[in-house]
Design a protein around this motif. Structure first.
Motif, PDB file in Angstrom:
ATOM      1  N   GLN A  43      25.271  53.480  45.183  1.00  0.00           N
ATOM      2  CA  GLN A  43      26.565  52.863  45.420  1.00  0.00           C
ATOM      3  C   GLN A  43      26.831  51.764  44.393  1.00  0.00           C
ATOM      4  O   GLN A  43      25.925  51.024  44.018  1.00  0.00           O
ATOM      5  CB  GLN A  43      26.648  52.285  46.834  1.00  0.00           C
ATOM      6  N   SER A  44      28.076  51.687  43.962  1.00  0.00           N
ATOM      7  CA  SER A  44      28.502  50.679  42.999  1.00  0.00           C
ATOM      8  C   SER A  44      29.509  49.759  43.667  1.00  0.00           C
ATOM      9  O   SER A  44      30.544  50.216  44.169  1.00  0.00           O
ATOM     10  CB  SER A  44      29.140  51.356  41.778  1.00  0.00           C
ATOM     11  N   ALA A  45      29.212  48.459  43.711  1.00  0.00           N
ATOM     12  CA  ALA A  45      30.119  47.492  44.328  1.00  0.00           C
ATOM     13  C   ALA A  45      31.368  47.311  43.478  1.00  0.00           C
ATOM     14  O   ALA A  45      31.350  47.503  42.260  1.00  0.00           O
ATOM     15  CB  ALA A  45      29.415  46.157  44.507  1.00  0.00           C
ATOM     16  N   SER A  46      32.475  46.946  44.132  1.00  0.00           N
ATOM     17  CA  SER A  46      33.744  46.723  43.446  1.00  0.00           C
ATOM     18  C   SER A  46      34.144  45.264  43.531  1.00  0.00           C
ATOM     19  O   SER A  46      33.660  44.515  44.394  1.00  0.00           O
ATOM     20  CB  SER A  46      34.848  47.590  44.074  1.00  0.00           C
ATOM     21  N   VAL A  47      35.041  44.846  42.643  1.00  0.00           N
ATOM     22  CA  VAL A  47      35.532  43.474  42.650  1.00  0.00           C
ATOM     23  C   VAL A  47      36.973  43.478  42.147  1.00  0.00           C
ATOM     24  O   VAL A  47      37.346  44.300  41.307  1.00  0.00           O
ATOM     25  CB  VAL A  47      34.643  42.562  41.769  1.00  0.00           C
ATOM     26  N   ILE A  48      37.787  42.588  42.700  1.00  0.00           N
ATOM     27  CA  ILE A  48      39.156  42.399  42.223  1.00  0.00           C
ATOM     28  C   ILE A  48      39.121  41.360  41.105  1.00  0.00           C
ATOM     29  O   ILE A  48      38.511  40.298  41.263  1.00  0.00           O
ATOM     30  CB  ILE A  48      40.083  41.927  43.355  1.00  0.00           C
ATOM     31  N   VAL A  49      39.760  41.663  39.981  1.00  0.00           N
ATOM     32  CA  VAL A  49      39.717  40.739  38.850  1.00  0.00           C
ATOM     33  C   VAL A  49      41.132  40.402  38.378  1.00  0.00           C
ATOM     34  O   VAL A  49      42.082  41.167  38.589  1.00  0.00           O
ATOM     35  CB  VAL A  49      38.895  41.312  37.675  1.00  0.00           C
ATOM     36  N   ALA A  50      41.247  39.233  37.739  1.00  0.00           N
ATOM     37  CA  ALA A  50      42.512  38.759  37.178  1.00  0.00           C
ATOM     38  C   ALA A  50      42.184  37.862  35.994  1.00  0.00           C
ATOM     39  O   ALA A  50      41.032  37.466  35.798  1.00  0.00           O
ATOM     40  CB  ALA A  50      43.300  37.976  38.224  1.00  0.00           C
ATOM     41  N   ARG A  51      43.202  37.547  35.215  1.00  0.00           N
ATOM     42  CA  ARG A  51      42.971  36.604  34.128  1.00  0.00           C
ATOM     43  C   ARG A  51      42.649  35.242  34.709  1.00  0.00           C
ATOM     44  O   ARG A  51      43.102  34.883  35.804  1.00  0.00           O
ATOM     45  CB  ARG A  51      44.199  36.523  33.221  1.00  0.00           C
ATOM     46  N   LEU A  90      42.231  48.552  29.701  1.00  0.00           N
ATOM     47  CA  LEU A  90      42.288  47.560  30.774  1.00  0.00           C
ATOM     48  C   LEU A  90      41.805  46.196  30.285  1.00  0.00           C
ATOM     49  O   LEU A  90      42.429  45.164  30.562  1.00  0.00           O
ATOM     50  CB  LEU A  90      41.426  48.028  31.950  1.00  0.00           C
ATOM     51  N   LEU A  91      40.697  46.189  29.546  1.00  0.00           N
ATOM     52  CA  LEU A  91      40.162  44.931  29.038  1.00  0.00           C
ATOM     53  C   LEU A  91      41.128  44.259  28.071  1.00  0.00           C
ATOM     54  O   LEU A  91      41.194  43.035  27.999  1.00  0.00           O
ATOM     55  CB  LEU A  91      38.821  45.179  28.338  1.00  0.00           C
ATOM     56  N   ALA A  92      41.877  45.057  27.333  1.00  0.00           N
ATOM     57  CA  ALA A  92      42.841  44.482  26.405  1.00  0.00           C
ATOM     58  C   ALA A  92      44.047  43.894  27.125  1.00  0.00           C
ATOM     59  O   ALA A  92      44.625  42.895  26.674  1.00  0.00           O
ATOM     60  CB  ALA A  92      43.298  45.552  25.411  1.00  0.00           C
ATOM     61  N   MET A  93      44.410  44.483  28.268  1.00  0.00           N
ATOM     62  CA  MET A  93      45.629  44.063  28.961  1.00  0.00           C
ATOM     63  C   MET A  93      45.402  42.921  29.938  1.00  0.00           C
ATOM     64  O   MET A  93      46.209  41.979  30.006  1.00  0.00           O
ATOM     65  CB  MET A  93      46.222  45.261  29.706  1.00  0.00           C
ATOM     66  N   LEU A  94      44.336  42.972  30.705  1.00  0.00           N
ATOM     67  CA  LEU A  94      44.159  42.025  31.813  1.00  0.00           C
ATOM     68  C   LEU A  94      44.212  40.547  31.411  1.00  0.00           C
ATOM     69  O   LEU A  94      44.818  39.740  32.128  1.00  0.00           O
ATOM     70  CB  LEU A  94      42.846  42.314  32.546  1.00  0.00           C
ATOM     71  N   PRO A  95      43.599  40.139  30.306  1.00  0.00           N
ATOM     72  CA  PRO A  95      43.639  38.709  29.977  1.00  0.00           C
ATOM     73  C   PRO A  95      45.021  38.198  29.592  1.00  0.00           C
ATOM     74  O   PRO A  95      45.226  36.987  29.474  1.00  0.00           O
ATOM     75  CB  PRO A  95      42.677  38.595  28.783  1.00  0.00           C
ATOM     76  N   THR A  96      45.991  39.114  29.413  1.00  0.00           N
ATOM     77  CA  THR A  96      47.300  38.701  28.899  1.00  0.00           C
ATOM     78  C   THR A  96      48.434  38.855  29.900  1.00  0.00           C
ATOM     79  O   THR A  96      49.569  38.476  29.596  1.00  0.00           O
ATOM     80  CB  THR A  96      47.655  39.511  27.640  1.00  0.00           C
ATOM     81  N   VAL A  97      48.165  39.424  31.076  1.00  0.00           N
ATOM     82  CA  VAL A  97      49.231  39.680  32.052  1.00  0.00           C
ATOM     83  C   VAL A  97      48.849  39.115  33.408  1.00  0.00           C
ATOM     84  O   VAL A  97      47.668  38.908  33.714  1.00  0.00           O
ATOM     85  CB  VAL A  97      49.512  41.197  32.185  1.00  0.00           C
ATOM     86  N   ASP A  98      49.860  38.856  34.234  1.00  0.00           N
ATOM     87  CA  ASP A  98      49.614  38.377  35.592  1.00  0.00           C
ATOM     88  C   ASP A  98      49.505  39.561  36.540  1.00  0.00           C
ATOM     89  O   ASP A  98      50.368  39.806  37.395  1.00  0.00           O
ATOM     90  CB  ASP A  98      50.739  37.433  36.035  1.00  0.00           C
ATOM     91  N   MET A  99      48.427  40.300  36.386  1.00  0.00           N
ATOM     92  CA  MET A  99      48.176  41.477  37.226  1.00  0.00           C
ATOM     93  C   MET A  99      46.733  41.462  37.703  1.00  0.00           C
ATOM     94  O   MET A  99      45.872  40.788  37.121  1.00  0.00           O
ATOM     95  CB  MET A  99      48.466  42.777  36.461  1.00  0.00           C
ATOM     96  N   LEU A 100      46.481  42.206  38.751  1.00  0.00           N
ATOM     97  CA  LEU A 100      45.137  42.348  39.308  1.00  0.00           C
ATOM     98  C   LEU A 100      44.642  43.771  39.080  1.00  0.00           C
ATOM     99  O   LEU A 100      45.431  44.699  38.892  1.00  0.00           O
ATOM    100  CB  LEU A 100      45.141  42.054  40.815  1.00  0.00           C
ATOM    101  N   ALA A 101      43.333  43.924  39.113  1.00  0.00           N
ATOM    102  CA  ALA A 101      42.743  45.255  38.975  1.00  0.00           C
ATOM    103  C   ALA A 101      41.478  45.332  39.812  1.00  0.00           C
ATOM    104  O   ALA A 101      40.786  44.326  40.030  1.00  0.00           O
ATOM    105  CB  ALA A 101      42.431  45.570  37.516  1.00  0.00           C
ATOM    106  N   LEU A 102      41.174  46.521  40.282  1.00  0.00           N
ATOM    107  CA  LEU A 102      39.958  46.789  41.047  1.00  0.00           C
ATOM    108  C   LEU A 102      38.985  47.515  40.126  1.00  0.00           C
ATOM    109  O   LEU A 102      39.284  48.615  39.639  1.00  0.00           O
ATOM    110  CB  LEU A 102      40.288  47.654  42.266  1.00  0.00           C
ATOM    111  N   VAL A 103      37.831  46.899  39.859  1.00  0.00           N
ATOM    112  CA  VAL A 103      36.887  47.464  38.885  1.00  0.00           C
ATOM    113  C   VAL A 103      35.466  47.393  39.449  1.00  0.00           C
ATOM    114  O   VAL A 103      35.190  46.639  40.388  1.00  0.00           O
ATOM    115  CB  VAL A 103      36.940  46.701  37.538  1.00  0.00           C
ATOM    116  N   PRO A 104      34.539  48.156  38.875  1.00  0.00           N
ATOM    117  CA  PRO A 104      33.128  48.034  39.277  1.00  0.00           C
ATOM    118  C   PRO A 104      32.612  46.625  38.989  1.00  0.00           C
ATOM    119  O   PRO A 104      32.896  46.047  37.938  1.00  0.00           O
ATOM    120  CB  PRO A 104      32.415  49.073  38.406  1.00  0.00           C
ATOM    121  N   LYS A 105      31.846  46.062  39.919  1.00  0.00           N
ATOM    122  CA  LYS A 105      31.352  44.694  39.760  1.00  0.00           C
ATOM    123  C   LYS A 105      30.499  44.545  38.509  1.00  0.00           C
ATOM    124  O   LYS A 105      30.590  43.537  37.794  1.00  0.00           O
ATOM    125  CB  LYS A 105      30.551  44.266  40.991  1.00  0.00           C
TER     126      LYS A 105
END
Length: 301
Positions: free
Chosen positions: A164-172, A228-243
């Motif tokens: 099993q792989s844990a998930s985490v919500i990430v944002a800038r 995703l890595l290119a976009m997330l630091p520049t926008v006010d959005m959230l993403a669900l990714v592997p921890k």
């Protein structure tokens, strides 16, 4: 039917031209036309359609080409395996890996495998389902590691759950919702969907609707984690990714984990193989290395 007939059909599909196909196969155009006629007579169907711009496969030809590509790849694989045993040539194993599988299992498994089999080259292919399973079916991959599709799999594939792989919500870092602690605090958030809908990167799995909340609003879709890595630091959005993906890449590029108290759904990484085709010896040994590392990772958790 001869193997050259299968090569003929695949070359016609690739070149779209009788003349170009004949040149590629190093045969005369009349000889190619004769072989095509023999193949069509054997199957009792038109396989190739002639057009003013060249040729293209008829529907029956497209069906046969899918099978032909698999047959040709399996024969190539058989030749490679025999040469590996008899002539000490270099073997190859091609594995499709999801981001979580690549981080969690690939490094230790490959280290273990290459210590025992240094003359086998391993090709790791970034693969998100369902594309990875399509590549597995067509014999482009020997095996694939990743999540189970929401609809499951057909009998032509077999799946072994690994870890099993844990998930985490990430944002800038500095996102207005970076300090949110409850799922309901994220109702107004804009989300990035990573991979296909209903996949592990779809925030629908967080259970908004089960809690009586509005479904998450997806504003951007990314097929790859590099995008995703290119976009997330520049926008006010959230993403669900592997921890583990976040732990490896997030902090150094300005991302933060949104530590909500609601439990997040883990993703089970499976190992997929074809049911109708045996693995080569070195592919089987690599599979065993993945299974071994998955057991170690499970115990560590």
């Amino acid at each position: 039917m001869r193997l050259q007939h299968l090569h003929l059909l695949l070359t016609l599909a690739e070149t779209g031209s009788l003349r170009a196909a004949a040149e590629t196969l190093n045969v005369t155009q009349p000889a190619l036309t004769k072989s095509l006629k023999q193949l069509e007579e054997e199957f009792g169907a038109t396989l190739v359609l002639r057009t003013p711009k060249g040729v293209r496969l008829a529907p029956a030809g497209e069906l046969l080409a899918v099978r032909a590509a698999t047959v040709v790849r399996e024969l190539d694989r058989a030749r490679e395996e025999v040469a590996w045993h008899t002539q000490n040539t270099r073997g190859t194993v091609t594995v499709g890996v999801s981001p979580a599988a690549g981080l969690l299992l690939a490094p230790p498994a490959l280290s273990r495998f290459q210590a025992r089999w240094p003359n086998v080259m391993v090709r790791l292919v970034d693969a998100l389902y369902p594309k990875a399973l399509q590549q597995l079916r067509s014999a482009e991959l020997d095996m694939a590691l990743g999540p189970m599709p929401a609809a499951g799999i057909a009998r032509d594939l077999q799946a072994q759950p690994l870890v099993q792989s844990a998930s985490v919500i990430v944002a800038r870092r500095g996102h207005p919702l970076a300090r949110a602690r409850r799922l309901q605090d994220l109702q107004q958030a804009a989300w990035i969907l990573t991979g296909p809908r209903q996949g592990p990167g779809d925030p629908i799995h967080l259970g908004f609707e089960e809690k009586g909340l509005a479904p998450p609003r997806v504003s951007l879709e990314c097929e790859s984690f590099s995008t995703l890595l290119a976009m997330l630091p520049t926008v006010d959005m959230l993403a669900l990714v592997p921890k583990r993906f976040f732990d490896s890449h997030g902090p150094r590029i300005g991302l933060a984990a949104v530590a909500i108290e609601d439990p997040l759904p883990p993703t089970t990484i499976h190992l997929f193989t074809r049911s109708d085709a045996p693995l080569t010896l070195h592919a089987q040994r690599l599979l065993e290395a993945f299974v071994h590392e998955a057991r170690l990772a499970q115990r560590a958790d």
